[in-house]
Design a protein around this motif. Structure first.
Motif, PDB file in Angstrom:
ATOM      1  N   LYS A 218       0.822  -1.213   0.000  1.00 36.54           N
ATOM      2  CA  LYS A 218       0.000   0.000   0.000  1.00 36.54           C
ATOM      3  C   LYS A 218       0.855   1.262   0.000  1.00 36.54           C
ATOM      4  O   LYS A 218       1.787   1.396   0.786  1.00 36.54           O
ATOM      5  CB  LYS A 218      -0.906  -0.006   1.234  1.00 36.54           C
ATOM      6  CG  LYS A 218      -1.718   1.287   1.349  1.00 36.54           C
ATOM      7  CD  LYS A 218      -2.621   1.250   2.547  1.00 36.54           C
ATOM      8  CE  LYS A 218      -3.871   0.477   2.209  1.00 36.54           C
ATOM      9  NZ  LYS A 218      -4.599   0.085   3.415  1.00 36.54           N
ATOM     10  N   ASP A 219       0.544   2.161  -0.909  1.00 39.47           N
ATOM     11  CA  ASP A 219       1.056   3.527  -0.861  1.00 39.47           C
ATOM     12  C   ASP A 219      -0.070   4.412  -1.376  1.00 39.47           C
ATOM     13  O   ASP A 219      -0.317   4.486  -2.572  1.00 39.47           O
ATOM     14  CB  ASP A 219       2.313   3.684  -1.727  1.00 39.47           C
ATOM     15  CG  ASP A 219       2.993   5.034  -1.502  1.00 39.47           C
ATOM     16  OD1 ASP A 219       2.265   6.044  -1.317  1.00 39.47           O
ATOM     17  OD2 ASP A 219       4.226   5.090  -1.506  1.00 39.47           O
ATOM     18  N   ARG A 220      -0.754   5.033  -0.422  1.00 42.13           N
ATOM     19  CA  ARG A 220      -1.973   5.774  -0.787  1.00 42.13           C
ATOM     20  C   ARG A 220      -1.669   6.980  -1.662  1.00 42.13           C
ATOM     21  O   ARG A 220      -2.522   7.465  -2.391  1.00 42.13           O
ATOM     22  CB  ARG A 220      -2.700   6.235   0.486  1.00 42.13           C
ATOM     23  CG  ARG A 220      -3.189   5.102   1.356  1.00 42.13           C
ATOM     24  CD  ARG A 220      -3.930   5.606   2.580  1.00 42.13           C
ATOM     25  NE  ARG A 220      -4.337   4.512   3.429  1.00 42.13           N
ATOM     26  CZ  ARG A 220      -3.616   4.024   4.432  1.00 42.13           C
ATOM     27  NH1 ARG A 220      -2.426   4.540   4.709  1.00 42.13           N
ATOM     28  NH2 ARG A 220      -4.059   3.014   5.157  1.00 42.13           N
ATOM     29  N   VAL A 221      -0.443   7.477  -1.594  1.00 42.95           N
ATOM     30  CA  VAL A 221      -0.096   8.680  -2.365  1.00 42.95           C
ATOM     31  C   VAL A 221       0.379   8.312  -3.768  1.00 42.95           C
ATOM     32  O   VAL A 221       0.113   9.032  -4.729  1.00 42.95           O
ATOM     33  CB  VAL A 221       0.988   9.482  -1.604  1.00 42.95           C
ATOM     34  CG1 VAL A 221       1.495  10.653  -2.428  1.00 42.95           C
ATOM     35  CG2 VAL A 221       0.431   9.976  -0.272  1.00 42.95           C
ATOM     36  N   LEU A 222       1.083   7.205  -3.890  1.00 46.42           N
ATOM     37  CA  LEU A 222       1.753   6.868  -5.152  1.00 46.42           C
ATOM     38  C   LEU A 222       1.128   5.674  -5.871  1.00 46.42           C
ATOM     39  O   LEU A 222       1.834   4.908  -6.529  1.00 46.42           O
ATOM     40  CB  LEU A 222       3.236   6.592  -4.889  1.00 46.42           C
ATOM     41  CG  LEU A 222       4.039   7.817  -4.437  1.00 46.42           C
ATOM     42  CD1 LEU A 222       5.452   7.420  -4.038  1.00 46.42           C
ATOM     43  CD2 LEU A 222       4.081   8.870  -5.529  1.00 46.42           C
ATOM     44  N   ALA A 223      -0.199   5.554  -5.765  1.00 46.51           N
ATOM     45  CA  ALA A 223      -0.897   4.474  -6.463  1.00 46.51           C
ATOM     46  C   ALA A 223      -0.251   3.116  -6.170  1.00 46.51           C
ATOM     47  O   ALA A 223      -0.045   2.299  -7.066  1.00 46.51           O
ATOM     48  CB  ALA A 223      -0.954   4.732  -7.975  1.00 46.51           C
ATOM     49  N   HIS A 224       0.105   2.910  -4.904  1.00 45.14           N
ATOM     50  CA  HIS A 224       0.680   1.644  -4.438  1.00 45.14           C
ATOM     51  C   HIS A 224       1.989   1.300  -5.156  1.00 45.14           C
ATOM     52  O   HIS A 224       2.254   0.152  -5.492  1.00 45.14           O
ATOM     53  CB  HIS A 224      -0.362   0.519  -4.552  1.00 45.14           C
ATOM     54  CG  HIS A 224      -1.665   0.913  -3.934  1.00 45.14           C
ATOM     55  ND1 HIS A 224      -1.758   1.350  -2.635  1.00 45.14           N
ATOM     56  CD2 HIS A 224      -2.919   1.004  -4.448  1.00 45.14           C
ATOM     57  CE1 HIS A 224      -3.000   1.678  -2.352  1.00 45.14           C
ATOM     58  NE2 HIS A 224      -3.720   1.488  -3.441  1.00 45.14           N
ATOM     59  N   ASN A 225       2.756   2.326  -5.380  1.00 43.03           N
ATOM     60  CA  ASN A 225       4.054   2.162  -6.043  1.00 43.03           C
ATOM     61  C   ASN A 225       5.112   2.920  -5.233  1.00 43.03           C
ATOM     62  O   ASN A 225       5.604   3.964  -5.659  1.00 43.03           O
ATOM     63  CB  ASN A 225       3.972   2.711  -7.474  1.00 43.03           C
ATOM     64  CG  ASN A 225       5.283   2.581  -8.212  1.00 43.03           C
ATOM     65  OD1 ASN A 225       6.019   1.618  -8.012  1.00 43.03           O
ATOM     66  ND2 ASN A 225       5.602   3.556  -9.039  1.00 43.03           N
ATOM     67  N   PRO A 226       5.471   2.424  -4.038  1.00 45.23           N
ATOM     68  CA  PRO A 226       6.347   3.195  -3.150  1.00 45.23           C
ATOM     69  C   PRO A 226       7.706   3.527  -3.742  1.00 45.23           C
ATOM     70  O   PRO A 226       8.341   4.508  -3.340  1.00 45.23           O
ATOM     71  CB  PRO A 226       6.493   2.298  -1.913  1.00 45.23           C
ATOM     72  CG  PRO A 226       6.000   0.956  -2.324  1.00 45.23           C
ATOM     73  CD  PRO A 226       5.053   1.143  -3.450  1.00 45.23           C
ATOM     74  N   VAL A 227       8.159   2.735  -4.701  1.00 43.40           N
ATOM     75  CA  VAL A 227       9.481   3.019  -5.262  1.00 43.40           C
ATOM     76  C   VAL A 227       9.475   4.341  -6.038  1.00 43.40           C
ATOM     77  O   VAL A 227      10.533   4.932  -6.284  1.00 43.40           O
ATOM     78  CB  VAL A 227       9.973   1.832  -6.118  1.00 43.40           C
ATOM     79  CG1 VAL A 227       9.313   1.808  -7.480  1.00 43.40           C
ATOM     80  CG2 VAL A 227      11.492   1.828  -6.251  1.00 43.40           C
ATOM     81  N   GLY A 228       8.290   4.831  -6.381  1.00 45.62           N
ATOM     82  CA  GLY A 228       8.199   6.127  -7.063  1.00 45.62           C
ATOM     83  C   GLY A 228       8.874   7.232  -6.252  1.00 45.62           C
ATOM     84  O   GLY A 228       9.574   8.085  -6.801  1.00 45.62           O
ATOM     85  N   ALA A 229       8.686   7.225  -4.945  1.00 49.46           N
ATOM     86  CA  ALA A 229       9.316   8.241  -4.099  1.00 49.46           C
ATOM     87  C   ALA A 229      10.836   8.099  -4.133  1.00 49.46           C
ATOM     88  O   ALA A 229      11.577   9.097  -4.124  1.00 49.46           O
ATOM     89  CB  ALA A 229       8.811   8.106  -2.660  1.00 49.46           C
ATOM     90  N   ILE A 230      11.296   6.865  -4.211  1.00 48.53           N
ATOM     91  CA  ILE A 230      12.749   6.612  -4.209  1.00 48.53           C
ATOM     92  C   ILE A 230      13.361   7.053  -5.538  1.00 48.53           C
ATOM     93  O   ILE A 230      14.429   7.678  -5.564  1.00 48.53           O
ATOM     94  CB  ILE A 230      13.007   5.109  -3.936  1.00 48.53           C
ATOM     95  CG1 ILE A 230      12.412   4.732  -2.578  1.00 48.53           C
ATOM     96  CG2 ILE A 230      14.495   4.805  -3.970  1.00 48.53           C
ATOM     97  CD1 ILE A 230      12.194   3.254  -2.363  1.00 48.53           C
ATOM     98  N   TYR A 231      12.657   6.759  -6.632  1.00 53.18           N
ATOM     99  CA  TYR A 231      13.154   7.183  -7.944  1.00 53.18           C
ATOM    100  C   TYR A 231      13.227   8.707  -8.065  1.00 53.18           C
ATOM    101  O   TYR A 231      13.987   9.227  -8.866  1.00 53.18           O
ATOM    102  CB  TYR A 231      12.265   6.620  -9.066  1.00 53.18           C
ATOM    103  CG  TYR A 231      12.402   5.133  -9.298  1.00 53.18           C
ATOM    104  CD1 TYR A 231      13.595   4.462  -9.041  1.00 53.18           C
ATOM    105  CD2 TYR A 231      11.337   4.390  -9.780  1.00 53.18           C
ATOM    106  CE1 TYR A 231      13.714   3.102  -9.255  1.00 53.18           C
ATOM    107  CE2 TYR A 231      11.445   3.026  -9.998  1.00 53.18           C
ATOM    108  CZ  TYR A 231      12.639   2.387  -9.734  1.00 53.18           C
ATOM    109  OH  TYR A 231      12.753   1.036  -9.938  1.00 53.18           O
ATOM    110  N   GLN A 232      12.401   9.389  -7.294  1.00 48.72           N
ATOM    111  CA  GLN A 232      12.383  10.854  -7.365  1.00 48.72           C
ATOM    112  C   GLN A 232      13.173  11.504  -6.219  1.00 48.72           C
ATOM    113  O   GLN A 232      13.083  12.708  -6.014  1.00 48.72           O
ATOM    114  CB  GLN A 232      10.935  11.352  -7.317  1.00 48.72           C
ATOM    115  CG  GLN A 232      10.123  10.977  -8.549  1.00 48.72           C
ATOM    116  CD  GLN A 232      10.663  11.624  -9.811  1.00 48.72           C
ATOM    117  OE1 GLN A 232      11.042  12.783  -9.801  1.00 48.72           O
ATOM    118  NE2 GLN A 232      10.723  10.880 -10.900  1.00 48.72           N
ATOM    119  N   ALA A 233      13.936  10.692  -5.499  1.00 39.27           N
ATOM    120  CA  ALA A 233      14.611  11.200  -4.299  1.00 39.27           C
ATOM    121  C   ALA A 233      15.640  12.278  -4.604  1.00 39.27           C
ATOM    122  O   ALA A 233      15.976  13.090  -3.742  1.00 39.27           O
ATOM    123  CB  ALA A 233      15.272  10.053  -3.541  1.00 39.27           C
TER     124      ALA A 233
END
Ligand code: SF4
Length: 211
Positions: free
Chosen positions: A185-200
């Motif tokens: 679950k990632d309510r912000v990133l459409a259940h794709n938590p790695v998105g935050a990491i790719y944009q770090a």
């Protein structure tokens, strides 16, 4: 606070994978005791299910590398470990997605039994949560009961779909069958938590590191 210790997350060499470069001075692999390494190795043969899981997951990677989606891999994994009855531990917020997963798995010939996270309908006040966001409902997630229901159903493999951070910890702690995760679950990133990491290093820099 405990002292910082370099480990694999601080390694830029990853020589343990292909032996193409050299090891860092702090290499975890090189500093593990032979006894501990042997103990871990022996466990792959200590139980039949360990052998099956280790072989099935490695063979799926090898046979279908970059070919199969995770959903397809879950079905292949279940098949290769000989699972017949699959449990789904789902967030009620992903119940539609779980229905699709159940349909897919049933068409593959598996028995499927699901439990939603609000099973048992226990009020959040039971765990001391008194300031409840009224938009979210008053019943707490109940991953321990989810696990116990799937234990009662004697599932061979449990599939986690969108359990909250921490609820997944309790579910896996109490589930008796092996568990695998299909959706995190990632309510912000459409259940794709790695998105935050790719944009770090760009859009999420300030959010993650305050820079
Ligand atoms: S085991 Fe050694 S080489 Fe491999 S990632 Fe860890 S520190 Fe790097």
């Amino acid at each position: 606070m405990a002292e910082h210790k370099n480990s694999c997350v601080d390694c830029g060499l990853v020589n343990c994978n292909r032996h193409e470069s050299h090891y860092p001075e702090f290499c975890v692999s090189q500093h593990v005791s032979p006894e501990l390494a042997e103990e871990a190795k022996a466990l792959y043969h200590a139980e039949e299910i360990n052998e099956k899981i280790a072989y099935a997951s490695a063979s799926i990677e090898s046979d279908f590398y970059c070919e199969k989606t995770r959903l397809e891999e879950v079905a292949l994994f279940a098949e290769r470990i000989g699972a017949k009855k699959l449990g789904i531990a789902t967030c009620v917020g992903l119940i539609r997605e779980s229905r699709i997963v159940a349909r897919y798995l049933r068409e593959k010939g598996f028995l499927v039994f699901g439990t939603g996270c609000k099973v048992g309908e226990v009020d959040k006040a039971y765990i001391g949560l008194t300031q409840v966001n009224p938009c979210l409902g008053t019943n707490m997630c109940n991953p321990i009961l989810q696990a116990k229901v799937l234990n009662r159903e004697q599932t061979d493999l449990n599939i986690i779909i969108g359990l909250c951070v921490g609820h997944d910890s309790l579910f896996t702690k109490y589930a008796e069958a092996p568990c695998t995760t299909l959706v995190v679950k990632d309510r912000v990133l459409a259940h794709n938590p790695v998105g935050a990491i790719y944009q770090a290093d760009s859009y999420y820099k300030r959010k993650l590191f305050g820079e």
